[in-house]
Write a protein that holds these residues in place. Sequence first.
Motif, mmCIF file in Angstrom:
data_model
loop_
_atom_site.group_PDB
_atom_site.id
_atom_site.type_symbol
_atom_site.label_atom_id
_atom_site.label_comp_id
_atom_site.label_asym_id
_atom_site.label_seq_id
_atom_site.Cartn_x
_atom_site.Cartn_y
_atom_site.Cartn_z
ATOM 1 N N TRP A 44 45.944 53.412 8.075
ATOM 2 C CA TRP A 44 44.501 53.734 8.871
ATOM 3 C C TRP A 44 43.644 52.438 8.539
ATOM 4 C CZ3 TRP A 44 42.687 59.256 9.615
ATOM 5 C CH2 TRP A 44 43.706 59.941 10.366
ATOM 6 N N LYS A 45 42.925 51.951 9.259
ATOM 7 C CA LYS A 45 42.006 50.837 9.019
ATOM 8 C C LYS A 45 40.625 51.636 8.491
ATOM 9 C CE LYS A 45 43.659 47.293 12.157
ATOM 10 N NZ LYS A 45 43.330 46.608 13.398
ATOM 11 N N LYS A 46 39.905 50.739 7.677
ATOM 12 C CA LYS A 46 38.628 51.380 7.161
ATOM 13 C C LYS A 46 37.377 50.863 8.151
ATOM 14 C CE LYS A 46 39.554 53.417 3.283
ATOM 15 N NZ LYS A 46 38.960 53.026 1.849
ATOM 16 N N TRP A 47 36.419 51.473 8.202
ATOM 17 C CA TRP A 47 35.292 51.121 9.074
ATOM 18 C C TRP A 47 34.179 50.502 8.364
ATOM 19 C CZ3 TRP A 47 34.835 54.398 13.771
ATOM 20 C CH2 TRP A 47 36.018 55.403 14.029
ATOM 21 N N THR A 48 33.314 49.763 9.475
ATOM 22 C CA THR A 48 32.045 49.134 8.954
ATOM 23 C C THR A 48 31.182 49.361 9.827
ATOM 24 O OG1 THR A 48 31.018 47.104 7.903
ATOM 25 C CG2 THR A 48 32.749 46.673 9.680
ATOM 26 N N ILE A 49 30.030 49.145 9.886
ATOM 27 C CA ILE A 49 28.986 49.002 11.045
ATOM 28 C C ILE A 49 28.170 47.596 10.828
ATOM 29 C CG2 ILE A 49 27.207 50.040 9.187
ATOM 30 C CD1 ILE A 49 26.078 51.928 11.329
ATOM 31 N N GLU A 50 27.810 47.587 12.249
ATOM 32 C CA GLU A 50 27.294 46.268 12.563
ATOM 33 C C GLU A 50 26.236 46.485 13.741
ATOM 34 O OE1 GLU A 50 27.605 41.611 13.750
ATOM 35 O OE2 GLU A 50 29.014 42.852 12.384
ATOM 36 N N ASN A 51 24.873 46.420 13.792
ATOM 37 C CA ASN A 51 23.978 46.822 14.829
ATOM 38 C C ASN A 51 24.133 48.235 15.068
ATOM 39 O OD1 ASN A 51 22.929 44.064 14.687
ATOM 40 N ND2 ASN A 51 24.492 43.346 16.137
#
Length: 506
Positions: free
Chosen positions: A492-499
Motif C-alpha cells: 500500500w502506498k503512503k499518503w501526503t497532502i497538498e493544497n
Amino acid sequence: MRREEEKTKVIGEIEKMKANFKNKFCKTQIKTNIQNQTGITLLVLVITIIILLILAGITINAITGDNGIIGNAGSAKEEAEIANEKDVLEEAIVQAMGKNKYGNIEEDKLQEQLDKETGEGKTDVNDVGDDFEVIFIDSDRYYIVDKDGNIEGEYPIIKDKYPGDITVGIDGEELNGKAETEEGGKPYEIWCIEDLVEWSQNYEAYQDAYIKLGRTLNFESRLSYANGKILNCNSIEELRDLLTNTTGSGFTPIMNFSGTFDGQSNEIQNIYINKTGRAGLFQTIDNGIIQNLGISGNVMGTEECGGIFANGYNEITISNCYNKANIISEGDKSWAGGICGIMGTGRLTIVNCYNSEETKIMGDIWAGGILGGTRTAAATPFIYNCYNLGNINGATVGGIIGYVYDHAGCINVYSAGNITGSTIGGIVGAAMWNNVSANKFENCYFLKSNIVQQSAGKNITVNATMLEELTDETINELNTYITNNSTLTSGWKKWTIENHKPQFIE
C-alpha cells in the motif's frame, strides 16, 4: 587526478623492479652477468611492454570509457542542445502568450514564434488535447507544453518498426506473452496505437497473455502512431481521425481479458469511446490483473462504464491505477465508475487507485467514484487505500461505491468529490445488505458536502468519518493504519497532502 595517481604508482613499481634486478645481478660474477644479460634484457623488454599496455589502457579508457573524454563530450553536447531547445521554447511560449489577450497559448502562434527563433521547418507544434507537443526535428526530440506554459520533457521520438504486431518487441525480439517470472517469459509489448487496435480487434489471441505498455500513448498525438495502416486506414492522420472524431464510436474496447496488463506507470491519454452497451478500456475482464496504468479522455456507453473496465467476473485485481477520463453511462442499465463499472460475480480487489478531480462520473442510475457497484450477492468488491476527487452524478451515488447488493469492504479510503443524486453517500450510495458480517468499512473519510449516509433495504449505515476539510491529522491516520496493519497493507502506498488534497507518495 585519479588517473595521474595510477600512472605514478605503476611507474614507481617499475622503477623498484628495475632496482631489484640491478642489485641482484651486479653482485654476481661477470661471467654469469654475460650469460644472463640476454635474459635480463628480454625481461626488461617484457616489463616495458606491459607498462606501455597499462598506460595505453588507462589512456584509452580516459578517452572512450563511460566517463571518458569522448563520452563526456557527447553528453555535454547533448545537454547543451537540450538547454538551448528549452531556452528557445520558453522564449516562444512567452511571446505566444503575450499575443493572446487572455494570456493563452494558441497552436499557430506558438508555431509562428518557433519559426522565428529556429527557422521554418525546424519545429512542429501539435495540439494533443490538454497539452501541446513541440518537436525539434533535427534532434528527434520533443517536449510537452501544458496550457499554462509549463514544459515537460525532453523525450526521444520512438519509432516502432513493427506496428500492429505485439508479439514482436521494438527491437525485433520475438515475444511469447509470458511473465518475466516464468522460465523464458517475454511479455507482449504495446508501443503504438496500432498495437492497441490490434489487441482490441483480435482479443481472442491475447486473452491469457501477459502484456506490457512500453510508453505513454496519446490518441491525439501523431507521435503515438507508427504508420496508421490498420482498420483499412492508409495514414496516421486517417487512423487518428477515425479513433478520435466525436461523430464516430472511437476506440473499440478490449473484450474478455483474463491475463495481466502492466502499464509500467504509463498512461493511455485522450481515449475516446462512444458506443451502445458497455464501455471502458476493457469491456470485460474475467480473472485478470491490471496494474500501474493511468487513463484519460471520454468513455461513454448505455450500460456499464468504467475507466479501466466496464464489467468484471471471478477474480480481478486492479492496483496502482488512476482515472482522468469522463465516464458517462446513459440508459436503464447504467452503471458508472471512475475505475470500474460493475462487478458481476467473484472477488474484486482495488488498491492504490484514485479518480482525479477533473473527471465527471455520470450514471442515469448508479455511479461511484471508484466502482459503480455490484448487482448480485455473488460479487465481493474490496477497495483498499483509494480516493476520489471527481464530481459524481446519478440517481444512487457514492463517493467510492455507488450501490452494493450484499458484500463489500472499503478500508483506508477518502472521498472529496461533489456528489449529487436522489440517494447519496460519502462512501457508499446505497446497499441491500443480507450478510452484514461480510462487510468491512474501516478508516473511511469524506468531506462534509457528502453528508448523507443512506442504504436501501436493510438500512445499514456505513462506518465513515465526516470532515470539514482534509488535514495533516487525517493523512496521519491513513498512514498510521498502513503502518499498524502490515499483514494486510503490504504494497500500500503512503499518503501526503497538498493544497488540502490527497496524493500518494510514489
